[in-house]
Design a protein around this motif. Structure first.
Motif, PDB file in Angstrom:
ATOM      1  N   ASP A  22       0.840  -1.205   0.000  1.00 23.91           N
ATOM      2  CA  ASP A  22       0.000   0.000   0.000  1.00 23.91           C
ATOM      3  C   ASP A  22       0.873   1.251   0.000  1.00 23.91           C
ATOM      4  N   TYR A  26       0.876   4.120  -2.999  1.00 30.22           N
ATOM      5  CA  TYR A  26       0.511   5.523  -2.769  1.00 30.22           C
ATOM      6  C   TYR A  26       1.716   6.451  -2.975  1.00 30.22           C
ATOM      7  N   MET A  40      -3.304   8.907   1.689  1.00 31.58           N
ATOM      8  CA  MET A  40      -4.101   7.765   2.147  1.00 31.58           C
ATOM      9  C   MET A  40      -5.386   8.219   2.835  1.00 31.58           C
ATOM     10  N   GLU A  43      -7.742   9.513   0.159  1.00 37.11           N
ATOM     11  CA  GLU A  43      -8.331   8.449  -0.658  1.00 37.11           C
ATOM     12  C   GLU A  43      -9.176   7.478   0.170  1.00 37.11           C
ATOM     13  N   LYS A  45      -8.122   5.378   2.547  1.00 35.12           N
ATOM     14  CA  LYS A  45      -7.411   4.191   3.015  1.00 35.12           C
ATOM     15  C   LYS A  45      -7.242   4.226   4.529  1.00 35.12           C
TER      16      LYS A  45
END
Length: 555
Positions: A22, A26, A40, A43, A45
């Motif tokens: 991840d 990113y 993050m 978005e 996450k």
């Protein structure tokens, strides 16, 4: 946003909220102004609450939900606005003699080190989400302003008093800055001594001691000034640093150029006060008499060539250059400067700052500037052969070039350029005029008193009786307007060396500096001391001042 993002990402991954894949994904999608964690959150996450709770746990502080925490509006007076915004830190409560501060990033050790010094008391940090802190900042300090830091204590009129709720260090620093501005000081010196902290101002070229404080106040004062600069590190105390502070004093915009240097008793701070009103100085205010004004306007009106201003550090060379640019700054001329650093920002002029750490040297900046098709170029200082040759080539290809050089008199600039490595025939072709200058204090107009010159002064200035009969000679007296000094303000003494065809031939003939100076005087060049004599006889300054600054002037 987060001071140690890589470390924090590892902690978040340990909590099972993200994976290494991840992070890499990113990281590949980042913009220049964005961090991985910020992207993050954006978005979806991660959430701000998840990140804040990991931050709190890793730094052994409590997580606080500011939306459901009652906070007294009065407590925000304890933390200056620019500090709160810089570190995303808001006061929450007082507990056991500590001020509880909510931070978006409790891993920011600079914030933890700075806040106690600036606030003047110990803090107890807690962690909150950035959006909750931003909301409190907006509600209690208002919308974020521009880049100019407008300190409450620095917006006083001369008769106003400081806010009694300001922290003591904030009030002390504000007082130091305001008093220096009101005294028209050119710089402020904050110097740690063995047993005390000395504050001195340079007023009209002379250092005066204005205060002494306990040396234990040094860390707090230095921290306050570094925070105000916005770029200097509080944590770094072993290396020199430079910064800039923008403030308003009595409604006037003032820039301070800050320099910190570690000394044997702590960090020494010097602040150069750059008063923007000096940009508006005309030729008479600089000290040019009427005939020299005509000569000077003729020189700066030339279409090409180099005009040099010479003199030691602190002799007003930069102010003279800015005055030149101010006179010729018109919409039909493109003017570009390269400076180290840019001291004054001038409207309508393209100014480039030297940054040697990234390869933006004087030479590199000049080469780039020439591709911008300027009419006029100003170079802060000619320091080496590369800069000198580029400047001369620019002058020979139709540009008017202004610059400075460190020499004692005007004719010596020719030898200095040759020593740097410039060929004599190029110097002779490119230079149009050289101006040497010094600064002398002006007599206070409110208290100057008629004076007679001593035999020593008459002898050193070579003044005869006939000149005395036609003159108005004054000396210093002292009054409240000038702080009982007898002088108020400064002006220049000028030596203008015009390089015409005859002088160009002399340069090509390799005349030495003394020979060139002798011939220049025969052609009508007035020396620094001779210009000073005219100003003594006109009652503008004293004989003592002129003798002092022109001691090396060969009469």
């Amino acid at each position: 946003m987060y001071s140690n993002e890589n470390y924090l990402l590892e902690l978040i991954a340990e909590h099972g909220l993200i994976t290494a894949d991840d992070v890499q994904l990113y990281r590949n999608n980042l913009t220049d102004q964005q961090g991985v964690i910020e992207l993050m959150i954006q978005e979806g996450k991660l959430t701000e609450e998840q990140v804040a709770q990991v931050c709190a746990q890793s730094s052994s502080v409590d997580y606080i939900d500011l939306a459901h925490t009652p906070i007294s509006p009065d407590i925000f007076e304890l933390v200056p606005e620019e500090v709160a915004r810089r570190f995303k830190a808001v006061p929450v409560s007082e507990s056991g003699g500590y001020l509880v501060i909510a931070l978006a990033d409790p891993l920011n050790f600079e914030a933890l080190d700075t806040l106690p010094h600036v606030i003047g008391r110990e803090i107890s940090p807690v962690c909150a989400t950035p959006s909750a802190i931003d909301l409190l900042l907006k509600q209690n300090y208002g919308a974020a302003g521009g880049e100019v830091v407008e300190e409450e204590g620095l917006s006083w009129g001369e008769d106003d008093e400081a806010d009694p709720n300001d922290a003591p260090i904030i009030k002390l620093v504000s007082h130091i800055l305001v008093e220096a501005f009101n005294l028209k000081a050119s710089d402020i010196h904050i110097e740690p001594l063995e047993q005390s902290l000395r504050i001195r101002y340079r007023v009209d070229g002379k250092l005066i001691e204005v205060d002494n404080h306990p040396r234990k106040l040094l860390p707090a004062i230095v921290a306050r000034l570094k925070v105000m600069s916005g770029t200097m590190s509080i944590a770094e105390k072993r290396m020199p640093q430079d910064g800039r502070i923008q403030i308003k004093v009595s409604g006037k915009d003032v820039d301070l150029r800050v320099s910190s240097v570690p000394s044997n008793h702590g960090e020494s701070i010097v602040m150069r006060i750059l008063d923007k009103t000096s940009l508006l100085l005309g030729l008479p205010e600089l000290g040019f008499l009427s005939d020299d004004q005509d000569t000077f306007r003729e020189m700066i009106g030339l279409p090409d060539g180099i005009i040099l201003v010479t003199g030691p550090t602190g002799s007003g060379k930069t102010t003279t250059l800015y005055a030149c640019l101010n006179v010729i700054n018109r919409p039909d001329k493109k003017i570009i400067t390269v400076e180290d650093p840019v001291e004054y920002e001038m409207p309508g002029i393209n100014q480039v700052m030297v940054k040697t750490d990234i390869g933006m040297t004087f030479g590199a900046a000049l080469r780039a500037m020439l591709r911008q098709a300027p009419n006029v170029i100003m170079i802060g200082e000619i320091r080496d052969e590369e800069t000198a040759n580029i400047a001369i080539n620019a002058a020979l290809t139709g540009h008017l070039v202004f610059s400075t050089l460190h020499t004692n008199d005007a004719p010596s600039a020719i030898a200095r350029l040759a020593d740097i490595g410039v060929k004599k025939f190029l110097i002779a072709s490119a230079i149009r005029s050289i101006i040497a200058q010094r600064l002398v204090r002006k007599l206070c107009p409110a208290c100057r008193t008629p004076a007679a010159l001593s035999d020593r002064e008459l002898r050193m200035l070579n003044i005869d009786a006939s000149q005395m009969m036609e003159s108005s000679i004054y000396g210093p007296e002292g009054c409240d307007a000038c702080r009982n000094v007898g002088y108020k303000g400064r002006m220049g003494l000028f030596e203008i060396f015009k390089v015409d065809d005859e002088v160009s031939h002399l340069i090509n003939d390799n005349l030495s500096s003394p020979q060139l100076r002798k011939r220049a005087r025969e052609l009508g060049m007035r020396t620094l001391r001779e210009d000073g004599i005219r100003k003594v006889l006109s009652g503008m300054t004293s004989a003592e001042e002129v003798i002092g600054v022109t001691m090396a002037d060969g009469m």
